[in-house]
Write a protein that holds these residues in place. Structure first.
Motif, PDB file in Angstrom:
ATOM      1  N   VAL A   1       2.099   6.297  -1.663  1.00  0.00           N
ATOM      2  CA  VAL A   1       1.780   6.308  -0.237  1.00  0.00           C
ATOM      3  C   VAL A   1       3.036   6.542   0.597  1.00  0.00           C
ATOM      4  O   VAL A   1       3.008   7.251   1.600  1.00  0.00           O
ATOM      5  CB  VAL A   1       1.094   4.992   0.178  1.00  0.00           C
ATOM      6  CG1 VAL A   1       0.467   5.129   1.552  1.00  0.00           C
ATOM      7  CG2 VAL A   1       0.026   4.605  -0.830  1.00  0.00           C
TER       8      VAL A   1
ATOM      9  N   PHE B   1       3.780  10.155   0.404  1.00  0.00           N
ATOM     10  CA  PHE B   1       2.871  10.903   1.273  1.00  0.00           C
ATOM     11  C   PHE B   1       3.400  10.918   2.697  1.00  0.00           C
ATOM     12  O   PHE B   1       3.408  11.949   3.374  1.00  0.00           O
ATOM     13  CB  PHE B   1       1.472  10.279   1.265  1.00  0.00           C
ATOM     14  CG  PHE B   1       0.717  10.422  -0.025  1.00  0.00           C
ATOM     15  CD1 PHE B   1       1.203  11.193  -1.069  1.00  0.00           C
ATOM     16  CD2 PHE B   1      -0.499   9.774  -0.197  1.00  0.00           C
ATOM     17  CE1 PHE B   1       0.501  11.323  -2.261  1.00  0.00           C
ATOM     18  CE2 PHE B   1      -1.209   9.893  -1.380  1.00  0.00           C
ATOM     19  CZ  PHE B   1      -0.713  10.666  -2.416  1.00  0.00           C
ATOM     20  N   GLY B   2       3.846   9.749   3.162  1.00  0.00           N
ATOM     21  CA  GLY B   2       4.339   9.660   4.533  1.00  0.00           C
ATOM     22  C   GLY B   2       5.599  10.456   4.760  1.00  0.00           C
ATOM     23  O   GLY B   2       5.750  11.139   5.774  1.00  0.00           O
TER      24      GLY B   2
ATOM     25  N   SER C   1       4.756  14.576   3.955  1.00  0.00           N
ATOM     26  CA  SER C   1       3.704  15.259   4.719  1.00  0.00           C
ATOM     27  C   SER C   1       4.241  15.996   5.939  1.00  0.00           C
ATOM     28  O   SER C   1       3.748  17.070   6.300  1.00  0.00           O
ATOM     29  CB  SER C   1       2.636  14.253   5.161  1.00  0.00           C
ATOM     30  OG  SER C   1       1.951  13.730   4.051  1.00  0.00           O
TER      31      SER C   1
ATOM     32  N   ALA D   1       1.106  15.120  -1.594  1.00  0.00           N
ATOM     33  CA  ALA D   1       1.234  15.044  -0.137  1.00  0.00           C
ATOM     34  C   ALA D   1       1.108  16.431   0.492  1.00  0.00           C
ATOM     35  O   ALA D   1       0.423  16.613   1.504  1.00  0.00           O
ATOM     36  CB  ALA D   1       2.571  14.410   0.243  1.00  0.00           C
TER      37      ALA D   1
ATOM     38  N   ASN E   1      -2.473  17.522   0.255  1.00  0.00           N
ATOM     39  CA  ASN E   1      -3.271  16.767   1.226  1.00  0.00           C
ATOM     40  C   ASN E   1      -3.248  17.432   2.599  1.00  0.00           C
ATOM     41  O   ASN E   1      -4.277  17.564   3.274  1.00  0.00           O
ATOM     42  CB  ASN E   1      -2.724  15.343   1.380  1.00  0.00           C
ATOM     43  CG  ASN E   1      -3.166  14.412   0.270  1.00  0.00           C
ATOM     44  OD1 ASN E   1      -4.153  14.647  -0.402  1.00  0.00           O
ATOM     45  ND2 ASN E   1      -2.417  13.346   0.070  1.00  0.00           N
TER      46      ASN E   1
ATOM     47  N   SER F   1      -6.218   4.892   4.906  1.00  0.00           N
ATOM     48  CA  SER F   1      -5.374   5.048   3.720  1.00  0.00           C
ATOM     49  C   SER F   1      -4.827   3.693   3.258  1.00  0.00           C
ATOM     50  O   SER F   1      -4.770   3.412   2.056  1.00  0.00           O
ATOM     51  CB  SER F   1      -4.210   5.994   4.018  1.00  0.00           C
ATOM     52  OG  SER F   1      -4.680   7.282   4.360  1.00  0.00           O
TER      53      SER F   1
ATOM     54  N   TYR G   1      -5.615   2.360  -0.515  1.00  0.00           N
ATOM     55  CA  TYR G   1      -4.576   2.188  -1.520  1.00  0.00           C
ATOM     56  C   TYR G   1      -4.310   0.724  -1.840  1.00  0.00           C
ATOM     57  O   TYR G   1      -3.916   0.390  -2.964  1.00  0.00           O
ATOM     58  CB  TYR G   1      -3.303   2.920  -1.098  1.00  0.00           C
ATOM     59  CG  TYR G   1      -3.450   4.405  -1.273  1.00  0.00           C
ATOM     60  CD1 TYR G   1      -3.448   4.984  -2.532  1.00  0.00           C
ATOM     61  CD2 TYR G   1      -3.646   5.235  -0.166  1.00  0.00           C
ATOM     62  CE1 TYR G   1      -3.618   6.349  -2.694  1.00  0.00           C
ATOM     63  CE2 TYR G   1      -3.818   6.600  -0.326  1.00  0.00           C
ATOM     64  CZ  TYR G   1      -3.806   7.152  -1.596  1.00  0.00           C
ATOM     65  OH  TYR G   1      -3.997   8.492  -1.758  1.00  0.00           O
TER      66      TYR G   1
ATOM     67  N   GLN H   1      -0.812  12.589   8.700  1.00  0.00           N
ATOM     68  CA  GLN H   1      -0.592  12.107   7.342  1.00  0.00           C
ATOM     69  C   GLN H   1       0.809  11.538   7.163  1.00  0.00           C
ATOM     70  O   GLN H   1       0.995  10.547   6.443  1.00  0.00           O
ATOM     71  CB  GLN H   1      -0.872  13.231   6.342  1.00  0.00           C
ATOM     72  CG  GLN H   1      -2.349  13.621   6.339  1.00  0.00           C
ATOM     73  CD  GLN H   1      -2.747  14.440   5.141  1.00  0.00           C
ATOM     74  OE1 GLN H   1      -2.388  14.123   4.020  1.00  0.00           O
ATOM     75  NE2 GLN H   1      -3.504  15.498   5.373  1.00  0.00           N
TER      76      GLN H   1
ATOM     77  N   TYR I   1       0.407   7.747   6.492  1.00  0.00           N
ATOM     78  CA  TYR I   1       0.709   7.240   5.160  1.00  0.00           C
ATOM     79  C   TYR I   1       1.893   6.269   5.168  1.00  0.00           C
ATOM     80  O   TYR I   1       1.970   5.375   4.321  1.00  0.00           O
ATOM     81  CB  TYR I   1       0.952   8.385   4.192  1.00  0.00           C
ATOM     82  CG  TYR I   1      -0.330   9.034   3.704  1.00  0.00           C
ATOM     83  CD1 TYR I   1      -1.317   8.276   3.091  1.00  0.00           C
ATOM     84  CD2 TYR I   1      -0.555  10.400   3.866  1.00  0.00           C
ATOM     85  CE1 TYR I   1      -2.491   8.847   2.647  1.00  0.00           C
ATOM     86  CE2 TYR I   1      -1.727  10.983   3.424  1.00  0.00           C
ATOM     87  CZ  TYR I   1      -2.698  10.207   2.816  1.00  0.00           C
ATOM     88  OH  TYR I   1      -3.874  10.780   2.387  1.00  0.00           O
TER      89      TYR I   1
ATOM     90  N   ALA J   1       0.258   3.291   5.925  1.00  0.00           N
ATOM     91  CA  ALA J   1      -0.549   2.882   4.781  1.00  0.00           C
ATOM     92  C   ALA J   1       0.279   2.230   3.679  1.00  0.00           C
ATOM     93  O   ALA J   1      -0.236   1.412   2.911  1.00  0.00           O
ATOM     94  CB  ALA J   1      -1.292   4.091   4.214  1.00  0.00           C
ATOM     95  N   SER J   2       1.562   2.584   3.598  1.00  0.00           N
ATOM     96  CA  SER J   2       2.400   2.012   2.545  1.00  0.00           C
ATOM     97  C   SER J   2       2.529   0.496   2.677  1.00  0.00           C
ATOM     98  O   SER J   2       2.869  -0.198   1.716  1.00  0.00           O
ATOM     99  CB  SER J   2       3.790   2.654   2.566  1.00  0.00           C
ATOM    100  OG  SER J   2       4.489   2.330   3.762  1.00  0.00           O
TER     101      SER J   2
END
Length: 387
Positions: A44, A47-48, A51, A101, A104, A208, A212, A326, A330, A333-334
């Protein structure tokens, strides 16, 4: 369509395959609880971080070529962490997560450019493939570990095979000329100036985070409640079946509605009910709660991706909104996997971590209602001088 499905299938398997065997990997590789928490959060975080660069890469090289490079990097990352798990577990996971990522972000803008009138259908199609990949990975991990007498290499590396197949199926896309819209798009679309961008971003982040966090720790929570390792993995796979049940329906339905509030509200309720049922209700009903939670999770994901196309006037803006939502989403989301794992380590209980997840779900409700209103970033947003 085949190429989009092939890439979509590989967007979650490398992540969902690990939680069912976290205790076994921890014992085999000598990983502490804190290290496992960081491993759960690593995808995650990647992803952040990554992205935000995807749209710029696509403007330089074209979406089709960047997506091909991403699937190749995914294969390399999966093989690396399987070949030398002691040294390359984290580097391989980082490489694989960075590749995911990019996919996505760019799959939704590619859909917006290549087939905008059927965007809801294509989004549903690739989310269905994503859900199928997550289900298979969750189901296979524990039996594969047991069948290979605890082979870390096989358990970590087998998912490189479907990723390599996806790379082969993507090859015909490389023959397409670089899209004119990609070449002439402005260097930066300032979508950050508009409130709708931040509603979409917070909704993306909260869905997210909840996904996760549940993906990483529900198998452990269920095992602590008395479920077997195989049973916990099966319930995680059932969450994927719940995902699959709404994958095609939600994006198509959302595209037909002016406002998506009537989808957002039951989606958030399903997530809350499913999570509560799995954590607090008797395990006899866990199958039903897993299906409900999975359906809510995937409805939220489908809506988040749909918003990045429906709230933008053209493909360039869609790529910018997808990248921003994203990247920031994300990173938000982490907090989920880290929060659950570290708070559990400190308190020795799941009560406080799960209570915070319910609070995040309420934030998701508010952001979703605001993002679901029929607002769009103005077409004038394709220049830095936009109001």
């Amino acid at each position: 369509m085949v190429a989009v499905v092939a890439l979509g299938y590989n967007l979650r398997g490398s992540i969902t395959s690990l939680p069912p065997v976290f205790p076994e990997l921890s014992s085999s590789l000598g990983l502490s609880s804190a290290v496992v928490s960081v491993l759960a959060a690593t995808p995650v975080i990647c992803f952040g971080v990554v992205s935000g660069f995807a749209a710029a890469l696509a403007r330089r090289a074209g979406e089709e070529r960047v997506l091909f490079a991403a699937i190749i990097i995914l294969v390399a990352g999966l093989l690396a962490r399987a070949a030398v798990p002691g040294a390359l577990l984290f580097p391989g996971t980082i490489a694989a997560s960075a590749a995911i990522a990019v996919m996505n972000v760019l799959l939704s803008s590619l859909i917006k450019r290549r087939w905008p009138e059927r965007a809801g259908f294509l989004i549903g199609l690739y989310i269905t493939a994503l859900s199928a990949g997550a289900i298979v990975a969750s189901l296979v991990s524990v039996p594969l570990w047991q069948a290979t007498n605890g082979s870390v290499a096989v358990t970590l590396g087998w998912l490189a095979a479907p990723a390599a197949l996806a790379a082969l199926l993507w090859l015909p896309q490389l023959s397409r000329p670089m899209a004119k819209t990609t070449v002439t798009a402005p260097a930066r679309v300032p979508v950050h100036r508009y409130a709708i961008t931040w509603y979409v971003t917070i909704f993306m982040g909260m869905q997210s985070l909840l996904y996760y966090a549940a993906l990483s720790w529900l198998p452990t929570i269920l095992r602590d409640r008395g479920e077997s390792a195989g049973g916990a993995g099966d319930l995680l796979a059932l969450m994927g079946v719940g995902n699959l049940a709404v994958s095609l329906i939600i994006p198509v339905l959302a595209q037909r509605m002016r406002s998506q509030v009537l989808i957002v509200v039951p989606t958030v309720i399903a997530i809350a009910a499913g999570l509560a049922g799995l954590v607090y209700a008797p395990l006899g009903g866990a199958v039903a709660w897993a299906l409900i939670l999975g359906a809510g999770q995937n409805a939220a994901l489908a809506l988040a991706i749909f918003f990045t196309t429906a709230r933008t006037p053209h493909a360039a803006a869609a790529a910018s909104l997808s990248a921003l939502s994203q990247a920031v989403g994300y990173l938000l989301a982490s907090v989920g996997p880290l929060e659950v794992g570290l708070l559990h380590s400190v308190t020795g209980s799941w009560t406080l971590p799960v209570a915070l997840l319910f609070a995040f779900n309420f934030v998701q409700l508010i952001a979703g209602i605001l993002a679901a209103r029929p607002r769009m970033i103005p077409a004038a947003a394709n220049t830095e001088g936009a109001p």
